[in-house]
Write an enzyme that holds these catalytic residues in place. Structure first.
Site, PDB file in Angstrom:
ATOM      1  N   HIS A 183       4.459  21.577 -44.588  1.00 53.30           N
ATOM      2  CA  HIS A 183       4.114  21.232 -46.005  1.00 53.30           C
ATOM      3  C   HIS A 183       3.538  19.793 -46.233  1.00 53.30           C
ATOM      4  O   HIS A 183       2.253  19.733 -46.671  1.00 53.30           O
ATOM      5  CB  HIS A 183       5.371  21.245 -46.887  1.00 53.30           C
ATOM      6  CG  HIS A 183       5.633  22.631 -47.405  1.00 53.30           C
ATOM      7  ND1 HIS A 183       5.120  23.640 -47.820  1.00 53.30           N
ATOM      8  CD2 HIS A 183       7.146  23.186 -47.545  1.00 53.30           C
ATOM      9  CE1 HIS A 183       5.650  24.647 -48.239  1.00 53.30           C
ATOM     10  NE2 HIS A 183       7.028  24.546 -47.984  1.00 53.30           N
ATOM     11  N   HIS A 238       9.639  23.585 -41.197  1.00 54.47           N
ATOM     12  CA  HIS A 238       9.126  24.042 -42.563  1.00 54.47           C
ATOM     13  C   HIS A 238       8.478  22.878 -43.368  1.00 54.47           C
ATOM     14  O   HIS A 238       7.478  23.117 -43.872  1.00 54.47           O
ATOM     15  CB  HIS A 238      10.196  24.907 -43.187  1.00 54.47           C
ATOM     16  CG  HIS A 238       9.597  25.263 -44.471  1.00 54.47           C
ATOM     17  ND1 HIS A 238       9.560  26.589 -44.852  1.00 54.47           N
ATOM     18  CD2 HIS A 238       9.612  24.878 -45.862  1.00 54.47           C
ATOM     19  CE1 HIS A 238       9.146  26.798 -45.885  1.00 54.47           C
ATOM     20  NE2 HIS A 238       9.279  25.898 -46.796  1.00 54.47           N
ATOM     21  N   GLU A 239       9.069  21.663 -43.483  1.00 54.76           N
ATOM     22  CA  GLU A 239       8.664  20.576 -44.260  1.00 54.76           C
ATOM     23  C   GLU A 239       7.582  19.863 -43.591  1.00 54.76           C
ATOM     24  O   GLU A 239       6.579  19.480 -44.446  1.00 54.76           O
ATOM     25  CB  GLU A 239       9.953  19.881 -44.670  1.00 54.76           C
ATOM     26  CG  GLU A 239      10.927  20.486 -45.508  1.00 54.76           C
ATOM     27  CD  GLU A 239      10.457  21.235 -46.727  1.00 54.76           C
ATOM     28  OE1 GLU A 239       9.491  20.413 -47.377  1.00 54.76           O
ATOM     29  OE2 GLU A 239      11.133  22.034 -47.277  1.00 54.76           O
TER      30      GLU A 239
END
Length: 462
Positions: free
Chosen positions: A150, A146-147
């Protein structure tokens, strides 16, 4: 429930860490060196929360963010569209789950929690302790992916990337990225949206990839394991009714439950479900055999209305009911194995008429929900199980994969299957929760690194 020693260790460990942190920061002689040490290694400690941040991976992140700019532009643009669509779907799904929860709380006869699409998972409460390794590993991997989404999207949009980190909140692991806030505020709203949606998009891709691995696992493992020949026993619980000299053992291959063929684990579960829902099947016994095996007994009724005609201390005899042309309620105490072995299953006497030999369909007279099940696991003698079918399902672990060579592990396919299922569930849960248009649920750094808080990682889609 969560084992008390585990709770004590977790609480005691956090208290010891926080106490040591407080004492070192309060010490006039050690405070400066301790704080320098924390700063050097990117560590920060607060009650029940510890995190580590580093710039070691910055070069790798910049390498990913500058790789094939046109492809990344298309990749994150698709992710942006997906994130917008997912936002509406997530709100609807969470709203429906909320309504189901409120209805369950207000209804006198609530429905089972399995009806919900989302459930809160609490280790040791509704998650077996034996599954914790899968659970926490899947959470950490889902959070990291997920990160990474980003971070790579931010670099693609020319936002300065300061670092990446991992945190632990109580026992839940997670990840975060640190971006330069000023750069983030200067780019256009569309660019910001690409960054915000990248995490949800990557969680969705991870879930799809895990599903593909799970779906293609028989083909991937085909050179080493074959499938479609039965369900392989991988574990039998110590308190399982199937545990014993005439029971099931690790390595046994189950091929039939009654007259229901078993080719894989799904068939095993389906057969047990059918056996549980339908009435007990009978077995064809010739009149001569019935007369030879039966012996006079006293018939009495149990509290649930069923009939017993055998001595309660007998471990080999079972009370069977049958009917003939004169009487529809006859009972006989018979040795179960001699009656069942090599006998055809039946529902009525008509199923047993063959070669003009008088035969009867004898049905075990058992308590409600209890079943007599013949389990075939050649070359061993059939196991005769008496009890609730679900107890057999819960206490025996099986795999659809049979090793082609003896040195191959029977647990490896199960580990891969289970881990993929956890990745699908938890990565999907992160995507659902973080797609909600709420700033606190998946906020990117504002002046500092913002973490993916633990409550975003506790919803498990069913």
């Amino acid at each position: 429930m969560i084992p008390i020693p585990v709770v004590v260790c977790v609480l005691g460990g956090w208290c010891a860490v926080y106490l040591a942190d407080t004492l070192l920061k309060s010490s006039s002689s050690l405070k400066a060196s301790y704080e320098d040490w924390l700063l050097t290694y990117g560590l920060s400690i607060s009650p029940f929360h510890m995190r580590w941040q580093t710039a070691l991976f910055n070069r790798q992140f910049y390498s990913w963010g500058r790789w094939k700019p046109k492809f990344l532009y298309l990749w994150f643009s698709v992710g942006m569209v997906f994130g917008i669509v997912a936002m509406f779907g997530s709100v609807i799904l969470l709203g429906k789950t909320l309504m189901q929860t409120l209805t369950q709380m207000l209804t006198e006869a609530p429905r089972a929690q399995n009806d919900r699409m989302l459930q809160v998972v609490v280790p040791g409460v509704n998650l077996p302790v034996s599954q914790l390794t899968y659970f926490f590993s899947a959470i950490l991997i889902s959070g990291v992916i997920h990160e990474v989404g980003h971070g790579v999207a931010a670099i693609r949009e020319q936002v300065r990337f300061n670092g990446f980190g991992i945190f632990i909140f109580i026992v839940y692991p997670g990840a975060f990225v640190d971006l330069f806030t000023t750069h983030l505020q200067l780019i256009s709203p569309v660019q910001q949206l690409r960054i915000f949606c990248a995490g949800v998009w990557h969680n969705f891709v991870l879930g799809v990839a895990s599903f593909m691995v799970l779906f293609l696992l028989p083909a991937i493992l085909f050179p080493f394991y074959y499938t479609g020949v039965g369900a392989l026993v991988t574990e039998v619980a110590e308190d399982s009714p199937a545990n014993g000299p005439r029971g099931l053992f690790v390595g046994d291959l189950v091929t039939n439950l009654q007259d229901c063929p078993v080719y894989n684990v799904e068939d095993w579960n389906s057969c047990l479900g059918d056996i549980s829902e339908k009435s007990q099947v009978g077995y064809c016994v010739s009149a001569a055999t019935l007369q030879q095996l039966s012996f006079p007994t006293r018939v009495y009724r149990r509290l649930d209305g069923s009939v017993e005609c055998c001595n309660n201390s007998s471990l080999t005899d079972i009370c069977f009911s049958y009917s003939n042309k004169l009487d529809s309620h006859l009972f006989a105490c018979l040795p179960a194995r001699k009656v069942i072995e090599a006998s055809k299953v039946c529902r009525t006497n008509m199923d047993c008429q063959k070669d003009f030999v008088p035969s009867f369909c004898v049905t075990p007279s058992l308590e409600n929900q209890t079943r007599l099940i013949r389990v075939k696991h050649p070359p061993h003698i059939d196991m005769l199980y008496v009890g609730h079918p679900m107890h057999l399902q819960y206490t025996v672990s099986l795999s659809s994969f049979v090793p082609r060579q003896n040195f191959l592990s029977i647990d490896l396919p199960v580990v891969i299957e289970t881990f993929c299922k956890y990745l699908i569930s938890l990565s999907g849960a992160l995507a659902v929760i973080n797609a909600v248009p709420c700033f606190a649920l998946d906020v990117l750094p504002v002046g500092a690194a913002a973490a993916q808080t633990s409550f975003t990682e506790m919803a498990l889609p069913s």
